[in-house]
Design an enzyme around this catalytic site. Sequence first.
Site, PDB file in Angstrom:
ATOM      1  N   SER A 160       0.850  -1.188   0.000  1.00  9.93           N
ATOM      2  CA  SER A 160       0.000   0.000   0.000  1.00  9.93           C
ATOM      3  C   SER A 160       0.883   1.234   0.000  1.00  9.93           C
ATOM      4  O   SER A 160       2.100   1.157   0.178  1.00  9.93           O
ATOM      5  CB  SER A 160      -0.914   0.012   1.237  1.00  9.93           C
ATOM      6  OG  SER A 160      -0.140   0.109   2.416  1.00  9.93           O
ATOM      7  N   GLY A 162       2.068   3.012  -2.211  1.00 12.75           N
ATOM      8  CA  GLY A 162       3.118   3.074  -3.207  1.00 12.75           C
ATOM      9  C   GLY A 162       4.339   2.222  -2.926  1.00 12.75           C
ATOM     10  O   GLY A 162       5.278   2.201  -3.726  1.00 12.75           O
ATOM     11  N   GLU A 267     -11.094   3.559  -5.899  1.00 11.18           N
ATOM     12  CA  GLU A 267     -10.227   4.333  -6.783  1.00 11.18           C
ATOM     13  C   GLU A 267     -10.605   4.063  -8.235  1.00 11.18           C
ATOM     14  O   GLU A 267     -10.711   2.905  -8.656  1.00 11.18           O
ATOM     15  CB  GLU A 267      -8.763   3.973  -6.547  1.00 11.18           C
ATOM     16  CG  GLU A 267      -8.262   4.330  -5.152  1.00 11.18           C
ATOM     17  CD  GLU A 267      -6.814   3.984  -4.972  1.00 11.18           C
ATOM     18  OE1 GLU A 267      -5.978   4.457  -5.782  1.00 11.18           O
ATOM     19  OE2 GLU A 267      -6.489   3.234  -4.031  1.00 11.18           O
ATOM     20  N   GLU A 279      -8.768   0.254  -7.840  1.00  9.50           N
ATOM     21  CA  GLU A 279      -8.628  -0.499  -6.607  1.00  9.50           C
ATOM     22  C   GLU A 279      -9.725  -0.096  -5.637  1.00  9.50           C
ATOM     23  O   GLU A 279     -10.443   0.885  -5.859  1.00  9.50           O
ATOM     24  CB  GLU A 279      -7.258  -0.247  -5.952  1.00  9.50           C
ATOM     25  CG  GLU A 279      -6.071  -0.746  -6.760  1.00  9.50           C
ATOM     26  CD  GLU A 279      -4.745  -0.557  -6.021  1.00  9.50           C
ATOM     27  OE1 GLU A 279      -4.763  -0.088  -4.868  1.00  9.50           O
ATOM     28  OE2 GLU A 279      -3.708  -0.882  -6.610  1.00  9.50           O
ATOM     29  N   ASP A 286      -6.395   7.325   2.412  1.00  7.62           N
ATOM     30  CA  ASP A 286      -5.536   8.473   2.726  1.00  7.62           C
ATOM     31  C   ASP A 286      -5.956   9.731   1.970  1.00  7.62           C
ATOM     32  O   ASP A 286      -5.935  10.837   2.529  1.00  7.62           O
ATOM     33  CB  ASP A 286      -4.059   8.152   2.499  1.00  7.62           C
ATOM     34  CG  ASP A 286      -3.752   7.574   1.127  1.00  7.62           C
ATOM     35  OD1 ASP A 286      -4.651   7.514   0.269  1.00  7.62           O
ATOM     36  OD2 ASP A 286      -2.583   7.173   0.917  1.00  7.62           O
ATOM     37  N   THR A 287      -6.387   9.596   0.710  1.00  9.80           N
ATOM     38  CA  THR A 287      -6.832  10.787  -0.032  1.00  9.80           C
ATOM     39  C   THR A 287      -8.068  11.410   0.588  1.00  9.80           C
ATOM     40  O   THR A 287      -8.358  12.587   0.373  1.00  9.80           O
ATOM     41  CB  THR A 287      -7.127  10.444  -1.502  1.00  9.80           C
ATOM     42  OG1 THR A 287      -8.225   9.530  -1.569  1.00  9.80           O
ATOM     43  CG2 THR A 287      -5.912   9.826  -2.175  1.00  9.80           C
ATOM     44  N   ARG A 364       5.014  10.160   5.721  1.00  9.04           N
ATOM     45  CA  ARG A 364       3.957  11.165   5.862  1.00  9.04           C
ATOM     46  C   ARG A 364       3.750  11.431   7.348  1.00  9.04           C
ATOM     47  O   ARG A 364       3.365  10.543   8.098  1.00  9.04           O
ATOM     48  CB  ARG A 364       2.682  10.652   5.200  1.00  9.04           C
ATOM     49  CG  ARG A 364       1.616  11.703   5.027  1.00  9.04           C
ATOM     50  CD  ARG A 364       0.525  11.226   4.084  1.00  9.04           C
ATOM     51  NE  ARG A 364      -0.077   9.989   4.508  1.00  9.04           N
ATOM     52  CZ  ARG A 364      -0.361   8.963   3.702  1.00  9.04           C
ATOM     53  NH1 ARG A 364      -0.054   9.020   2.431  1.00  9.04           N
ATOM     54  NH2 ARG A 364      -0.938   7.867   4.172  1.00  9.04           N
TER      55      ARG A 364
END
Length: 397
Positions: A160, A162, A267, A279, A286-287, A364
Site C-alpha cells: 500500500s 506506493g 479508486e 482499486e 488516505d486521499t 507522511r
Amino acid sequence: MTKIGSVMTKVGRKALLLGSGELGKEVAIELQRYGIEVIACDKYPGAPAMQVAHRSYVFNMLDAEELRRVITLENPDHIIPEVEAIATTELKKLEEEGYNVTPTARAAWLTMNREGIRRLAAEELGLPTSPYRFASTYEEFVAAIEEIGIPCVVKPIMSSSGHGQSTVKSIDQIDYAWKTAQEGGRAGAGRVIVEGFVKFDYEITLLTVRSCSGTEYCEPVGHIQIDGDYRYSWQPQPMTDAAISKAKEIAKKITDALGGYGIFGVELFIKGDDVIFSEVSPRPHDTGMVTMISQDLSEFGLHARALLGLPVPGIRFYGPSASRAIVVEGDTDKIEMDHLEEVLAEPGTQIRIFGKPEIKGHRRMGVILATADSVEEARAKADRAYEKLVVNVLPRN
C-alpha cells in the site's frame, strides 16, 4: 435497537484496531465519541492510534497465532482492519467463530491481495479495468511485460501507499522494477501484478459508505499520487453527470460484492464519460483526509457510525476543500513542526500532526487542510500554508 453501554464496563462495547497509523487514530477518536473502548494494535510501539486508545498491543499482525491470541484475549465487539498486512485467513476463521470483522473478513482478505480484488472486479463482476497479468517468478514477470507492453506499472500484490511500485518505461528498467516489487511487498518477496497504462484525464477516490440505511457517496475526491503515494487531494473533483453516474454504479457493485458496513475508498480512472476501476480499500482512504474539513462527517466519522450499526441518512458537504500531505525525509526519532502560527494565519486552514515516532527515509507526518470558494483557491491556500511550514529534522540520540 442499537445500544451502547458505559465505556469499559460489562455493558460497554469494545473495538480492536488492526493497524494504528494516522487513519486508525482518527477512527479511534470517532469511536470514542460514541463511548467505545478502543484497543490499538500495530507492529511498532507508539503508533498514532496507540496514543489515543485505551490500551495497545505491539505484534506482527501477519502472525496468525499471535493475532488469534490477542483477539480471543480481548474478545472485542468489533475487529477493524486498518492496514493490509494482516493474517486475513485467520480473520476469516475468527469471523466464522462469531467475531465481527469490519466490513467483513472476506473484504479484508480480498483487498489485502491485489490479485483477489482484481479478479473479483474484472472476472466476476465484469467491471472495466486496465489490462493486467500476474507473475510469481522473474521469468513470468518478463513474459507478463511482453504481453502487456511498455510502458506499464508494476506492484507487489500485497502493498500500500506506493511501497514496491514502479513504472517501466523502457526495457532497461525491468530488473529494477522486479527488485523494487520484491523488496516493497507487505509480506516480503512474492507475486506481482503488471498493469497496462490507462490513458485517463484524472483519477478519483469515490468514498462510498454502506450502512444500515443503505449506500451513500461523498463528493468525488481528486488527487495526485507520486509513486503510488498520496500527496494532494481535493473535493469535489469536477465530473460530467455521465461519469459520476458510472462511478457510483461501479462503486456500488464492488462494495455490494464485498458486503458489510463501513466506508470504502473506491479508486477510479476517468476518461471523459468513461470510468475504469482501479482499486478499493474497505476502510478510510488516505486521499479522504480532505473530508476532515470538507463535510459534516469525515470519512472516519462515517466509518465509525456505519460499523456501529447506526444509520447514515445523508452527508452534508460544506464546500470546496483541499489537503496537502506533509512528507518528511530523514532518519530521526525527533522532528519539530515550526512556524505553525504562519501556517494557520489564513482563515479556513487546519493542520493535523500525526505523531509518528520516527522516520527512516521518507514518511507522511501530517497533513494541511484548507477550504475556500473554489477547489483552485483551496489548493492554492493549502500550498501557501505548506510553504510557510518549517520542519526541523533533529538528530537521533
